[in-house]
Write an enzyme that holds these catalytic residues in place. Sequence first.
Site, PDB file in Angstrom:
ATOM      1  N   PHE A  67     -11.488  -7.904 -13.740  1.00  0.00           N
ATOM      2  CA  PHE A  67     -10.771  -6.631 -13.857  1.00  0.00           C
ATOM      3  C   PHE A  67      -9.998  -6.382 -12.571  1.00  0.00           C
ATOM      4  O   PHE A  67     -10.557  -6.491 -11.475  1.00  0.00           O
ATOM      5  CB  PHE A  67     -11.755  -5.473 -14.047  1.00  0.00           C
ATOM      6  CG  PHE A  67     -12.297  -5.370 -15.440  1.00  0.00           C
ATOM      7  CD1 PHE A  67     -11.698  -4.532 -16.372  1.00  0.00           C
ATOM      8  CD2 PHE A  67     -13.407  -6.110 -15.824  1.00  0.00           C
ATOM      9  CE1 PHE A  67     -12.195  -4.436 -17.652  1.00  0.00           C
ATOM     10  CE2 PHE A  67     -13.913  -6.022 -17.107  1.00  0.00           C
ATOM     11  CZ  PHE A  67     -13.304  -5.177 -18.029  1.00  0.00           C
ATOM     12  N   SER A 122      -2.101   1.829  -9.887  1.00  0.00           N
ATOM     13  CA  SER A 122      -1.339   2.493 -10.946  1.00  0.00           C
ATOM     14  C   SER A 122      -1.813   2.134 -12.349  1.00  0.00           C
ATOM     15  O   SER A 122      -1.291   2.659 -13.325  1.00  0.00           O
ATOM     16  CB  SER A 122       0.150   2.185 -10.798  1.00  0.00           C
ATOM     17  OG  SER A 122       0.374   0.806 -10.961  1.00  0.00           O
ATOM     18  N   GLY A 123      -2.808   1.259 -12.462  1.00  0.00           N
ATOM     19  CA  GLY A 123      -3.302   0.912 -13.786  1.00  0.00           C
ATOM     20  C   GLY A 123      -4.477  -0.036 -13.701  1.00  0.00           C
ATOM     21  O   GLY A 123      -4.735  -0.614 -12.640  1.00  0.00           O
ATOM     22  N   GLY A 147       2.417  -3.835  -4.413  1.00  0.00           N
ATOM     23  CA  GLY A 147       1.744  -2.996  -5.397  1.00  0.00           C
ATOM     24  C   GLY A 147       2.248  -1.563  -5.288  1.00  0.00           C
ATOM     25  O   GLY A 147       3.256  -1.287  -4.629  1.00  0.00           O
ATOM     26  N   GLU A 192      -7.519  -9.466  -1.184  1.00  0.00           N
ATOM     27  CA  GLU A 192      -6.492  -9.321  -2.214  1.00  0.00           C
ATOM     28  C   GLU A 192      -5.318 -10.271  -1.934  1.00  0.00           C
ATOM     29  O   GLU A 192      -4.856 -10.983  -2.821  1.00  0.00           O
ATOM     30  CB  GLU A 192      -6.030  -7.859  -2.220  1.00  0.00           C
ATOM     31  CG  GLU A 192      -5.077  -7.492  -3.320  1.00  0.00           C
ATOM     32  CD  GLU A 192      -4.601  -6.043  -3.189  1.00  0.00           C
ATOM     33  OE1 GLU A 192      -4.998  -5.355  -2.227  1.00  0.00           O
ATOM     34  OE2 GLU A 192      -3.807  -5.615  -4.041  1.00  0.00           O
ATOM     35  N   SER A 199      -0.405  -0.558  -1.853  1.00  0.00           N
ATOM     36  CA  SER A 199      -0.355  -1.398  -0.655  1.00  0.00           C
ATOM     37  C   SER A 199       0.521  -2.610  -0.900  1.00  0.00           C
ATOM     38  O   SER A 199       0.857  -2.949  -2.036  1.00  0.00           O
ATOM     39  CB  SER A 199      -1.766  -1.828  -0.241  1.00  0.00           C
ATOM     40  OG  SER A 199      -2.335  -2.677  -1.212  1.00  0.00           O
TER      41      SER A 199
END
Length: 459
Positions: free
Chosen positions: A62, A67-68, A211, A182, A214
């Site tokens: 996940f 934003s989503g 993103g 990330e 960030s």
Amino acid sequence: MTAKRAIGRHDSISDKIRRHRGLLLVISIPIVLITLVIVLMPGTSDYALKGGSDSKKYAVIFDAGSSGSRVHVYCFDSNLDLVPLENELELFLQLKPGLSAYPNDPRQSANSLVTLLDKAEDSVPSELRPKTPVRVGATAGLRALGHEASENILQAVRELLKDRSRLKTEANAVTVLDGTQEGSYQWVTINYLLKTLGKPYSDTVGVVDLGGGSVQMAYAISEEEAKTAPKPLQGEDSYVREMYLKGRKYFLYVHSYLHYGLLAARAEILKVSEGSNNPCIVTGYDGTYKYGGTAFKAAASPSGASVDECRKVALKALKVNDSVCTHMKCTFGGVWNGGGGGGQKNMFVASFFFDRAAEAGFVDPSQPVATVRPADFEKAASQACNMKIGEGKTKFPRVEEDNLPYLCLDLVYQYTLLVDGFGLKPSQTITLVKKVKYGEHAVEAAWPLGSAIEAVSSL
Ligand SMILES: O=c1[nH]cnc2c1ncn2[C@@H]1O[C@H](COP(=O)(O)OP(=O)(O)O)[C@@H](O)[C@H]1O
Ligand SMILES: [Ca+2]
């Protein structure tokens, strides 16, 4: 007598077979039938024929973005190559908003993942579910919420996984990723799909991932350069990660800039003009921009938007010249630039860079990648900054209405980030990437694949 007995002994096996053929038939029929059932039975046959279910490993990741929320399900063979699930190389589903949209309701936040979880789990063969790792990585949205609120949400997500799924949750499976994790997963994803992992560092490509909250940059550097890396200040992530991949050791320069994702940067740029007009806002617009629970005045100046004036504001927001660079060379905000080199000569630039370029009309949204130059963002910015808000729908039909007032700002910011922030030449070619071709299929160019590779490598 001796000879006869010898002949008799020699014949005895075939004699016995002949004598007991009825019994043998009775025994062999069920064996043949059972074998047939095993081979032909749907679901299990695949594994029976391919030497056991161990040969395939699934992973469910996940991506709890600012934003989503999205889920990716991958399936690997024993060589760690991706193999198709149904018709695609991954199951990819997404929804909006992200977990951080429910800061005061952890249960509701976690429950927003239910449909993604159910569909992801359904795509994993039932007998493999207890062996299949599931991870939830939250990025800038939860990072910006602060420790307590984000920990409550993550706890609710852990409970949801435990109560509702049979997938395997390892310790630390549900976390806020730190920015360097990330960025390095993103680098692994792209280089894995391009099949450059295992090659010398200078044959790998660098990545930028813009993103909402960030932005990350990551690229491989030489061991000598890695030794010169400045020590991180207290509480900051270190600049270099060592990674072993496909038999080679890489020194990965990676840095994540919180508050400099595209949607967060709008707030930073509006803060510079503090409640008065802003030269980045499209001519004729007067409104408010909400981000992270705060409202910012977003009003065009009477003389209209201007690329040059907006660039000055963007440079201030990025603190390109305002902050002290104590290292050899900095990107922005006093952050070391990694020294450049071969691992940075090919840059793969993802997420909002691709999306805005497609919406502004200078790349084809139906293609997975596009080759552009930073100067293309400036050119598109001139058009967006020179229009009136009423012309937006006809001049930029692909841009969502809510984003139109910020199109000049977004494009100027993207140009400024690449050129003044990351030090790319305006004329340098870069690859905007949404997906990467892998054999016949294309796979999302996003960090979860890097995390999945790590998860299945340790199984
Ligand atoms: O898996 C993906 N495939 C394609 N684009 C993605 C994917 N994940 C994120 N993006 C892009 O990144 C943008 C927002 O980033 P996100 O919500 O992940 O913010 P964050 O990374 O700062 O938390 C999305 O609008 C989308 O353009
Ligand atoms: Ca993201």
